[in-house]
Design a protein around this motif. Structure first.
Motif, short mmCIF file in Angstrom:
data_model
loop_
_atom_site.label_atom_id
_atom_site.label_comp_id
_atom_site.label_asym_id
_atom_site.label_seq_id
_atom_site.Cartn_x
_atom_site.Cartn_y
_atom_site.Cartn_z
N SER A 179 0.83 -1.21 0.00
CA SER A 179 0.00 0.00 0.00
C SER A 179 0.87 1.26 0.00
O SER A 179 0.42 2.33 -0.40
CB SER A 179 -0.93 0.01 1.21
OG SER A 179 -0.19 0.18 2.42
N LYS A 180 2.12 1.12 0.47
CA LYS A 180 3.07 2.24 0.40
C LYS A 180 3.84 2.08 -0.91
O LYS A 180 4.83 1.36 -0.99
CB LYS A 180 4.01 2.21 1.60
CG LYS A 180 3.30 2.45 2.92
CD LYS A 180 4.28 2.47 4.08
CE LYS A 180 3.55 2.77 5.39
NZ LYS A 180 4.49 2.77 6.56
N LYS A 181 3.34 2.75 -1.94
CA LYS A 181 3.82 2.50 -3.30
C LYS A 181 5.32 2.72 -3.46
O LYS A 181 5.98 2.06 -4.25
CB LYS A 181 3.04 3.36 -4.29
CG LYS A 181 1.55 3.01 -4.37
CD LYS A 181 0.86 3.86 -5.41
CE LYS A 181 -0.58 3.41 -5.67
NZ LYS A 181 -1.44 3.64 -4.51
N GLY A 182 5.86 3.67 -2.72
CA GLY A 182 7.29 3.97 -2.83
C GLY A 182 8.13 3.26 -1.79
O GLY A 182 9.34 3.48 -1.72
N GLY A 183 7.52 2.39 -0.98
CA GLY A 183 8.25 1.70 0.07
C GLY A 183 8.56 2.62 1.24
O GLY A 183 8.22 3.80 1.24
N THR A 184 9.20 2.06 2.26
CA THR A 184 9.65 2.83 3.43
C THR A 184 11.16 2.80 3.46
O THR A 184 11.77 1.73 3.56
CB THR A 184 9.08 2.24 4.74
OG1 THR A 184 7.65 2.24 4.67
CG2 THR A 184 9.53 3.05 5.94
N TRP A 185 11.77 3.98 3.38
CA TRP A 185 13.23 4.08 3.31
C TRP A 185 13.81 4.45 4.66
O TRP A 185 13.30 5.31 5.37
CB TRP A 185 13.63 5.12 2.27
CG TRP A 185 13.32 4.71 0.87
CD1 TRP A 185 12.15 4.93 0.18
CD2 TRP A 185 14.17 3.98 -0.02
NE1 TRP A 185 12.23 4.39 -1.07
CE2 TRP A 185 13.45 3.80 -1.23
CE3 TRP A 185 15.46 3.46 0.10
CZ2 TRP A 185 14.01 3.12 -2.32
CZ3 TRP A 185 16.01 2.80 -1.00
CH2 TRP A 185 15.29 2.63 -2.18
N VAL A 240 -1.90 12.64 -8.04
CA VAL A 240 -0.95 13.37 -8.87
C VAL A 240 0.06 12.44 -9.53
O VAL A 240 0.36 12.55 -10.72
CB VAL A 240 -0.22 14.45 -8.04
CG1 VAL A 240 0.92 15.08 -8.85
CG2 VAL A 240 -1.20 15.54 -7.60
N TYR A 241 0.60 11.47 -8.76
CA TYR A 241 1.75 10.70 -9.24
C TYR A 241 1.46 9.24 -9.61
O TYR A 241 2.30 8.61 -10.25
CB TYR A 241 2.87 10.75 -8.20
CG TYR A 241 3.41 12.14 -7.99
CD1 TYR A 241 4.02 12.83 -9.03
CD2 TYR A 241 3.29 12.78 -6.76
CE1 TYR A 241 4.50 14.11 -8.86
CE2 TYR A 241 3.78 14.07 -6.57
CZ TYR A 241 4.38 14.73 -7.62
OH TYR A 241 4.85 16.01 -7.44
N PHE A 242 0.30 8.71 -9.22
CA PHE A 242 0.06 7.29 -9.47
C PHE A 242 -1.23 6.96 -10.22
O PHE A 242 -1.24 6.04 -11.03
CB PHE A 242 0.10 6.51 -8.15
CG PHE A 242 1.48 6.38 -7.57
CD1 PHE A 242 2.36 5.41 -8.03
CD2 PHE A 242 1.91 7.24 -6.57
CE1 PHE A 242 3.64 5.28 -7.51
CE2 PHE A 242 3.19 7.13 -6.05
CZ PHE A 242 4.06 6.15 -6.52
N ASP A 243 -2.31 7.70 -9.95
CA ASP A 243 -3.59 7.34 -10.55
C ASP A 243 -3.48 7.25 -12.08
O ASP A 243 -2.97 8.17 -12.73
CB ASP A 243 -4.66 8.37 -10.18
CG ASP A 243 -5.24 8.11 -8.80
OD1 ASP A 243 -4.69 7.25 -8.09
OD2 ASP A 243 -6.23 8.78 -8.44
N GLN A 260 2.83 -0.44 -9.25
CA GLN A 260 2.31 0.64 -10.08
C GLN A 260 3.42 1.65 -10.35
O GLN A 260 4.13 2.08 -9.44
CB GLN A 260 1.12 1.33 -9.39
CG GLN A 260 0.40 2.31 -10.30
CD GLN A 260 -0.87 2.84 -9.66
OE1 GLN A 260 -1.02 2.84 -8.44
NE2 GLN A 260 -1.80 3.30 -10.49
N LEU A 261 3.58 2.02 -11.60
CA LEU A 261 4.60 2.99 -11.97
C LEU A 261 4.26 4.38 -11.43
O LEU A 261 3.09 4.71 -11.22
CB LEU A 261 4.73 3.06 -13.50
CG LEU A 261 5.27 1.80 -14.19
CD1 LEU A 261 5.13 1.94 -15.70
CD2 LEU A 261 6.72 1.55 -13.80
#
Length: 729
Positions: free
Chosen positions: A164-170, A578-581, A590-591
């Motif tokens: 669900s965290k598309k960019g991961g947790t860094w 803005v960035y994924f939909d 998802q890109l």
């Protein structure tokens, strides 16, 4: 430019050399050196050009027309359609191993890539692929190279388990203060308290020695400001900076972050309404600014714009000397009085340590709506800045880096962190970068890494501002912000004995560039040689399907979502929307949308072809059509509506602003030049004085979709075709 080339380089005659500006007495010797360098390469144009550069046939003091004659003659028979852009710079098999990335590849390549590893140049693409697929390993290697001090180490580097965290947790669990990292001695970088942290010069003092500030002096001044901030604000308060990127601006920036506050970046070119919007959206409690801006020997008001834009408390710094040139309004405070608040407090300041994802800076980027996107930078973002410049610009300890910019634009923080986290010196010119004074500062400060935007280079070239100056200490050049002009870059590189120009393209929300040049790959003017380290992307066709990775193509770029340093939220917009939909799924994730249309050429280079949405790039500043139209619609009472589009010139170079207008009375007479002047004045007053209107056209109506959405892309294409037809007449 094509007229300067007779054909192949072998067809150049003494008369051509003289016509290009070389004295008749020198023409014969020049021709002999040229033929000696190129004679044995026959039809291998790239090898011939490399030989010309290696032999030093062309010198920085030669007229640009002579550089044009040789370059365009060498590549006269080059077929771009079959071979891609012609390269002008080639990595050295020996020097490549001394670059930051090459050194790390030599140390770790055999272990990570096995028998596939050969050397930094031939194995670059393999190592890049490894960095995308093994982010944990890659970022552990890079962190060892930067001056990053964790109070608590991250475990692990990346947690991608929660889809669900598309960019991961860094960097989960990591605790640090990134400003402190910039201010500490660092033995592995040979950075001591006595190392030079900043060199600078004030405009008008161009014949005086360059000023220097040691790391210890910088740290002391930052702590003084942090102490004063503690007497006025609560931890977490948001404090704006709206001033040129001077030593004081850098000190204030670091002090705000050191003290656990948040910087709000506002560019010093903004009109009062734009200042007001950013102060409101960011909920800024106060603002640091100057009384005036000094540019080209003239004083331009800044404090008056800030006063008109916000009622928040202002801390007012004099542009020159110690005395203010204006009287502060009630509630505002002078720089001198502000600093006095730290008197009696400990000279040692304890940094505020926070999690890696703690907010440190709010920057703004215009989207396709009228209100700019408020982009939160965390402590992860500076690490990405430092890593990108370490890997792509090869910034090393003892380098002196200069990039004329502003803390209100993304390049300001990037340049600041890139210098300090890599142990380099930050070079600042307090004045206009458009004049000879700046170019002389580059020489006198012995700048080794110089960044720019294409419009700056065009100005330097047009004025021949480097004549008589020595820019050969520069070993790496960089450019970003807008499309580069090939001939301007030929001029720029030639001033430095043909050092590489690293093209960079990214975004504020990425804290980095997703495509860049590399010193481990051949470079071509006006083109990017690949994705940045650890970055993956695909190019999508019109149906949203990715093209094969090795296929020349053109389409919208889709970024791999596990992108270190990229945002995972916006302060005033829906981040996912803005960035994924609407972006496709690729390899089960998802890109991420960036919005650029890019071309992958034959030979594997990349060229940015514009924005997929209605955002345009004017002078290196991304802005939306809606913002410009909002201002232009009120420029004349006879207007029904306007449409703003960016047009790329057929010969390449920066986008130009075109305004199309529909009149209320379509039969009414009009003068396009008068309308153009009204639009220009409205934009300068209400939006940004740096934007220039290049073309105005009145049309009967605008093309629209069934839902009444304005089709700016259709207008852009029609106008581009019309202007191209005119140029052929």
């Amino acid at each position: 430019m094509a007229a300067t080339a007779r054909g192949g380089v072998g067809e150049i005659r003494a008369g051509d050399v003289e016509a290009a500006g070389l004295a008749a007495a020198d023409a014969a010797a020049f021709l002999a050196a040229l033929r000696s360098a190129t004679g044995k390469y026959g039809g291998d144009a790239a090898a011939a050009w490399a030989a010309v550069v290696a032999a030093g046939v062309l010198r920085p003091d030669h007229p640009h027309a002579l550089h044009q004659l040789v370059y365009y003659s060498v590549y006269a028979g080059w077929d771009r359609a079959k071979r891609g852009p012609p390269p002008y710079w080639f990595p050295s098999p020996i020097d490549c191993k001394q670059t930051n990335l090459g050194r790390v590849m030599e140390e770790n390549g055999p272990k990570l890539l096995g028998a596939s590893y050969k050397d930094p140049v031939s194995s670059f693409r393999l190592f890049h692929k490894f960095s995308v697929q093994n982010q944990e390993v890659y970022w552990k290697l890079v962190l060892k190279e930067l001056s990053i001090k964790f109070v608590k180490e991250p475990t692990p580097i990346l947690d991608a388990s929660d889809k669900s965290k598309k960019g991961g947790t860094w960097f989960p669990g990591a605790v640090l203060n990134i400003a402190e990292c910039c201010l500490l001695p660092w033995p592995s970088q040979s950075k001591t308290d006595d190392s030079t942290a900043i060199v600078w010069r004030d405009e008008g003092f161009d014949d005086y020695p360059v000023n220097r500030m040691s790391l210890k002096e910088l740290r002391t001044q930052v702590m003084t400001v942090a102490n004063a901030l503690d007497t006025m604000f609560q931890k977490g308060d948001r404090i704006a900076i709206d001033m040129p990127m001077t030593c004081n601006a850098v000190i204030v920036y670091l002090a705000i972050i050191l003290g656990g506050f948040v910087v709000v970046g506002i560019a010093d070119s903004f009109a009062p309404q734009e200042i007001a919007t950013r102060m409101r959206v960011a909920k800024a409690k106060a603002i640091f600014t100057q009384d005036f801006i000094i540019r080209g020997g003239k004083k331009f008001p800044l404090y008056s714009r800030v006063m008109e834009g916000t009622s928040s408390k202002a801390i007012l710094i004099p542009a020159t000397g110690d005395l203010l040139g204006v009287t502060p309004r009630n509630g505002d405070i002078s720089w001198k009085d502000f600093l006095s608040r730290s008197a009696g407090r400990s000279s040692i300041y304890s940094p505020v340590y926070q999690s890696a994802d703690a907010l440190i800076n709010i920057l703004f980027s215009s989207g396709t709506t009228g209100e700019p996107k408020a982009i939160p930078w965390t402590q992860l973002c500076p690490i990405r800045c430092g890593a990108d410049t370490w890997g792509h610009l090869d910034v090393r300890p003892k380098d002196i880096g200069c990039w004329p910019t502003n803390l209100g634009w993304v390049m300001g923080p990037i340049q600041l962190f890139s210098s300090f986290l890599n142990g380099a010196t930050l070079a600042l010119y307090h004045g206009s970068p458009l004049g000879r004074g700046f170019c002389k500062f580059v020489q006198d400060a012995r700048v080794s890494v110089l960044g720019s935007v294409p419009s700056l280079v065009k100005s330097w070239k047009a004025g021949n501002l480097t004549e008589g100056l020595d820019w050969t200490k520069i070993r790496v050049l960089a450019t970003t912000g807008e499309a580069s002009d090939i001939d301007d870059n030929l001029w720029l590189s030639s001033r430095t004995c043909y050092k590489p120009i690293v093209e960079c393209c990214g975004g504020t929300e990425l804290a980095s560039s997703y495509i860049q040049g590399s010193l481990l790959q051949p470079q071509a003017f006006g083109a990017f040689s690949g994705a940045s380290m650890s970055t993956g992307f695909v190019i999508l066709d019109e149906q949203g399907n990715p093209y094969p990775d090795d296929l020349p193509c053109s389409g919208e770029v889709g970024l791999f979502p596990l992108y270190f340093g990229a945002t995972n939220r916006l302060l005033n917009a829906d981040h996912d929307k803005v960035y994924f939909d609407g972006m496709p799924i690729y390899r089960e994730r998802q890109l991420r949308r960036h919005g650029d249309i890019i071309q992958r050429t034959v030979g594997g280079y990349y060229i940015v072809q514009g924005r997929a949405d209605d955002t345009m790039n004017l002078g290196g500043i991304k802005t939306s059509s809606v913002e410009i139209e909002r201002v232009c619609n009120g420029a004349d009472e006879g207007l029904l509506e306007t449409a703003a589009v960016g047009i790329k010139p057929s010969g390449g170079g920066p986008e130009q602003l075109a305004i199309l207008a529909v009149l209320k009375d379509r039969s009414a007479p009009y003068d396009a030049n008068i309308l153009k002047g009204k639009f220009q004045r409205a934009i300068q007053k209400n939006l940004n004085p740096l934007f220039r209107v290049s073309y105005v056209k009145v049309v009967p109506e605008f093309p629209r979709t069934a839902s009444n959405k304005l089709l700016r892309r259709v207008l852009r294409d029609q106008l581009k075709q019309e202007l191209a037809s005119r140029s052929k007449l």
